[in-house]
Design an enzyme around this catalytic site. Structure first.
Site, PDB file in Angstrom:
ATOM      1  N   GLU A  14       0.778  -1.236   0.000  1.00 54.39           N
ATOM      2  CA  GLU A  14       0.000   0.000   0.000  1.00 54.39           C
ATOM      3  C   GLU A  14       0.811   1.289   0.000  1.00 54.39           C
ATOM      4  O   GLU A  14       0.364   2.282  -0.578  1.00 54.39           O
ATOM      5  CB  GLU A  14      -0.933   0.004   1.222  1.00 54.39           C
ATOM      6  CG  GLU A  14      -1.972  -1.103   1.217  1.00 54.39           C
ATOM      7  CD  GLU A  14      -2.941  -0.980   0.054  1.00 54.39           C
ATOM      8  OE1 GLU A  14      -3.534   0.097  -0.103  1.00 54.39           O
ATOM      9  OE2 GLU A  14      -3.067  -1.951  -0.710  1.00 54.39           O
ATOM     10  N   SER A  33     -22.581 -28.785 -24.673  1.00 62.31           N
ATOM     11  CA  SER A  33     -23.440 -28.602 -25.845  1.00 62.31           C
ATOM     12  C   SER A  33     -24.477 -27.501 -25.688  1.00 62.31           C
ATOM     13  O   SER A  33     -25.191 -27.194 -26.645  1.00 62.31           O
ATOM     14  CB  SER A  33     -24.142 -29.911 -26.191  1.00 62.31           C
ATOM     15  OG  SER A  33     -23.214 -30.828 -26.715  1.00 62.31           O
TER      16      SER A  33
END
Length: 801
Positions: free
Chosen positions: A126, A407
């Site tokens: 940070e 499919s």
């Protein structure tokens, strides 16, 4: 009156003296300074250096005055209410309460209890220069604003001091007023408090996900230990979460694992760069897997899945970020229909979960289910099934992206063919009546990529129509069709229908026709909803309204658009109606409503799908295999006592749910506008698929050598055609008690047919494997059944259906 005397220093003018002649030097006053040359051209438009300098000095005075005034006027306030965050309330669409996301999980600890390596990991992630820099970094703020404005992503230029001020004193709202306050409070705090004080406050107020505020709560939530026992590697992962708490949780969001690990590596590399870790120590570090999610009791059952899905939707659509939402106090009305949600849960329980017996069948341990249901006219998600219980199975099966769709992708190929007026390799327009060769392992032509896919059960069908190939889910036909249409065009159509472009394994190529991509159940429901609404795409939503303190939060625009032409969507629907009426989806007929749908079975049977819709409700169901201990994807072979799950169980769930969800409405037929040439032709003779002949005593090509076909109870009787499979249709008569009676062929009468080694009921063979029959002179005779066990479904295979 005499002339006025000239000014001193000017010679008298003789009125009789003529004017100066051209070219003669002009006489100028002896004592007057020479005038400045006039500014001409563009120079007249530019300010002088005196003007620029004066403006800069004035601006500096104003800015300096504003800074001084801001510093004097802005005081350090008391801790905000978010420091002890409130709960959010989630509501069903009717306003009744769905869930409350729990109380705040926070335990403050002194900095001395946080290991040095963990502190350094947070700084590496940070603010690497925290101890040497000022409380604010104007250059970083300008750089972040520029990167955000130029499209490089929303970035923060805040130091840890500024983030702590935002967490503890202010809030997460993105306003200029808040940023100005943050700036001055950070300066004042940096002058009055030590760096250790600020870092301690930051570690105790930051949100890490899993409802954990502060490093101690995060340590317990992810690793089940106190913060003083964390390793630097574990600290680096917790520091990673600060960037995106929900997205980087590799347990609840496995699809984000690569991004999370990349961020974790960035943190560790930063520690090496700052000399807080040696290269040798860095090389020895391995990614520390976090523990399972321990959900709050109030989020048991489906509530946790629904809340998680809503939170993800809010974050993904940038409605509120994680930290802002975590402050709490929001009243979130969802689109979930309470009655339909209950019907979905009941359908999965009765049609699937109640039939599992892990004690008797170990394969039942891996069975999972996910589902989603959308109103296609509005895009509202009205029901969602995420798993058996959020407190027991924490990954949401409706939103995960790690199973192939198989499919269920094939309708997108045909829709793209109609949309693009595509033709076969020999120039014939692709319609439902176009003839393709459906032989097993037929080599795809028209592509440089060698590809010869297997059909389900390795069956060959010869020349068949696209409609029949869709009914029977013939792989070779659609692998050829996707090349005929163009793989890039097919991908574009799928994206237009609603499949996210960044879907995992969404790779163009002949194999994409068989559904190798890994879209979520929700994504597939979105795409089928576009087909159901005649090609009109309406972005899905989980939200009716979000408010806080009486003010509504702006929700993103969801204006519908025509994604594909109506005739492309409607012609696809017409073929999917045939799948339900005559093909692999006949289980859906039990819903009692006209339906269009498609089954799908993923590679190695790791997932079985059924995606289907009525004119006013779209639902996708997937049954999945996952190891409950390791989380790895597993095959469903043998689960529920069947050789293969296939599309049967998902279709039964779909039918039971749809019947209950639409119980108050009359059945409604589809209103379709078909492409030219798509009119239904007279039905062709029944397709007689063939399979490769095997030497006596050899293993059929689909039989797994390491997994015997398990026995199981017979399934309900099949349709009159002799039984339905999820990849091919068995025709040739109705079998009762082992005796074949009736059954008309094209050119001869089917007679006899003796079953040995098992009993056949309603098209179902139990205890025997059918090895075919023999046709002589137009008459079909016999068909001997010997050995094995056929459960009326397809035998196991290693390829997609």
């Amino acid at each position: 009156m005499s002339d006025q005397s000239p000014p001193p220093g000017w010679p008298p003018r003789d009125p009789d003296t003529p004017p100066s002649t051209p070219g003669a030097p002009e006489r100028r006053p002896a004592s007057r300074t020479a005038p400045r040359p006039e500014r001409t051209g563009l120079r007249r438009l530019l300010p002088t250096w005196r003007t620029v300098l004066g403006t800069l000095l004035l601006a500096a005075l104003l800015i300096g005055g504003a800074l001084v005034a801001g510093y004097l006027l802005v005081d350090i306030p008391p801790a905000n209410a978010a420091a002890t965050a409130q709960s959010n309330v989630y509501l069903y669409a009717d306003g009744s309460q769905l869930a409350r996301d729990g109380e705040v999980n926070r335990v403050n600890v002194p900095l001395s209890q946080v290991p040095r390596g963990v502190q350094e990991a947070v700084l590496a992630a940070e603010d690497r220069d925290f101890y040497s820099e000022r409380a604010v970094d104007p250059k970083a703020m300008v750089r972040a604003a520029w990167n955000t404005a130029t499209g490089k992503g929303t970035q923060s230029g805040s130091t840890i001091t500024q983030q702590y001020v935002k967490n503890y004193y202010l809030g997460q709202e993105q306003t200029i007023k808040r940023k100005v306050k943050e700036f001055f409070i950070a300066i004042k705090l940096g002058r009055e408090k030590s760096k250790d004080y600020i870092l301690e406050g930051y570690l105790n107020t930051s949100y890490f996900g899993r409802n954990a505020y502060g490093i101690q709560a995060a340590s317990q939530a992810y690793y089940g230990k106190d913060v003083n026992k964390l390793t630097p590697a574990e600290g680096a992962y917790l520091a990673t979460l600060l960037n995106s708490p929900s997205a980087f949780d590799v347990v609840s969001h496995p699809q984000s694992r690569d991004r999370a690990v990349a961020r974790w590596n960035y943190v560790l590399d930063g520690m090496v760069k700052k000399k807080w870790m040696t290269p040798e120590e860095r090389a020895a570090v391995r990614f520390p897997e976090p523990g399972k999610v321990r959900a709050a009791a109030g989020l048991s059952g489906q509530r946790g899945y629904l809340v998680e899905a809503v939170k993800d939707y809010i974050a993904d659509h940038k409605i509120l970020d994680d930290k802002t939402l975590a402050e709490g106090g929001y009243r979130i009305t969802t689109t979930i229909d309470r009655r339909r949600q209950s019907a979905f849960v009941d359908a999965v329980q009765k049609q699937l979960m109640d039939k599992l017996d892990p004690g008797a069948r170990p394969a039942d341990r891996v069975v999972r289910a996910g589902g989603a249901s959308i109103d296609p006219a509005t895009g509202k998600i009205v029901a969602l099934y995420g798993g058996i219980d959020y407190t027991k199975q924490y990954v949401n099966n409706a939103t995960r992206h790690d199973y192939q769709v198989a499919s269920t992708f094939k309708p997108f190929v045909f829709a793209s063919a109609v949309q693009n007026d595509s033709r076969t390799q020999d120039g014939r327009r692709i319609t439902p009546n176009t003839i393709y060769n459906g032989d097993n392992k037929r080599r795809v032509v028209g592509t440089r990529i060698p590809y010869a896919p297997e059909n389900e059960g390795q069956q060959s069908y010869g020349d068949i129509t696209v409609n029949t190939a869709t009914d029977l889910s013939v792989n070779t036909v659609f692998a050829q069709m996707v090349v005929d249409v163009g793989t890039e065009k097919v991908k574009r159509t799928a994206i237009d229908l609603g499949i996210p472009e960044d879907t995992p394994n969404f790779v163009v190529g002949p194999a994409m026709a068989l559904g190798t991509m890994q879209a979520s159940v929700v994504d597939m429901t979105q795409a089928y909803a576009t087909l159901a609404d005649h090609g009109r795409y309406t972005p899905y939503t989980f939200l009716e309204k979000i408010s806080k303190d009486g003010d509504d939060v702006h929700l993103p625009d969801r204006t519908p658009r025509q994604a594909v032409p109506r005739e492309a969507a409607d012609t696809t629907t017409s073929m999917l109606v045939s799948v339900v009426d005559n093909g692999t989806g006949t289980e859906a007929l039990a819903a009692g409503h006209p339906a269009a749908g498609k089954t799908g079975t993923a590679e190695l049977d790791r997932a079985a799908w059924f995606a289907a819709y009525t004119p006013d409700l779209v639902t996708v169901v997937s049954v999945m295999g996952q190891d409950p201990d390791t989380g790895t994807l597993q095959s469903l072979y043998g689960a529920l006592g069947e050789a293969r799950i296939g599309g049967g169980y998902p279709a039964r769930i779909w039918a039971a749910y749809t019947k209950a969800a639409l119980e108050a409405t009359d059945p409604e037929d589809f209103d379709l506008e078909l492409q030219p040439g798509a009119a239904q032709l007279p039905p062709p003779p029944p397709v007689q698929p063939t399979t490769p002949q095997q030497p006596d005593g050899s293993r059929p090509p689909w039989q797994r050598p390491d997994r015997p076909t398990p026995p199981g109870p017979p399934t309900p009787p099949g349709p009159p055609n002799g039984g339905q499979t999820d990849g091919g249709q068995t025709t040739g008569g109705e079998t009762n008690g082992g005796q074949t009676n009736g059954g008309q062929t094209n050119g001869g009468q089917t007679t006899g047919g003796e079953t040995t080694g098992g009993q056949t009921n309603g098209g179902q063979t139990t205890g025997g494997e059918t090895t075919g029959g023999q046709t002589t002179g137009g008459e079909t005779t016999g068909g001997q059944t010997n050995g094995g066990t056929t459960q009326g479904r397809r035998p196991p295979s290693h390829f997609l259906e």
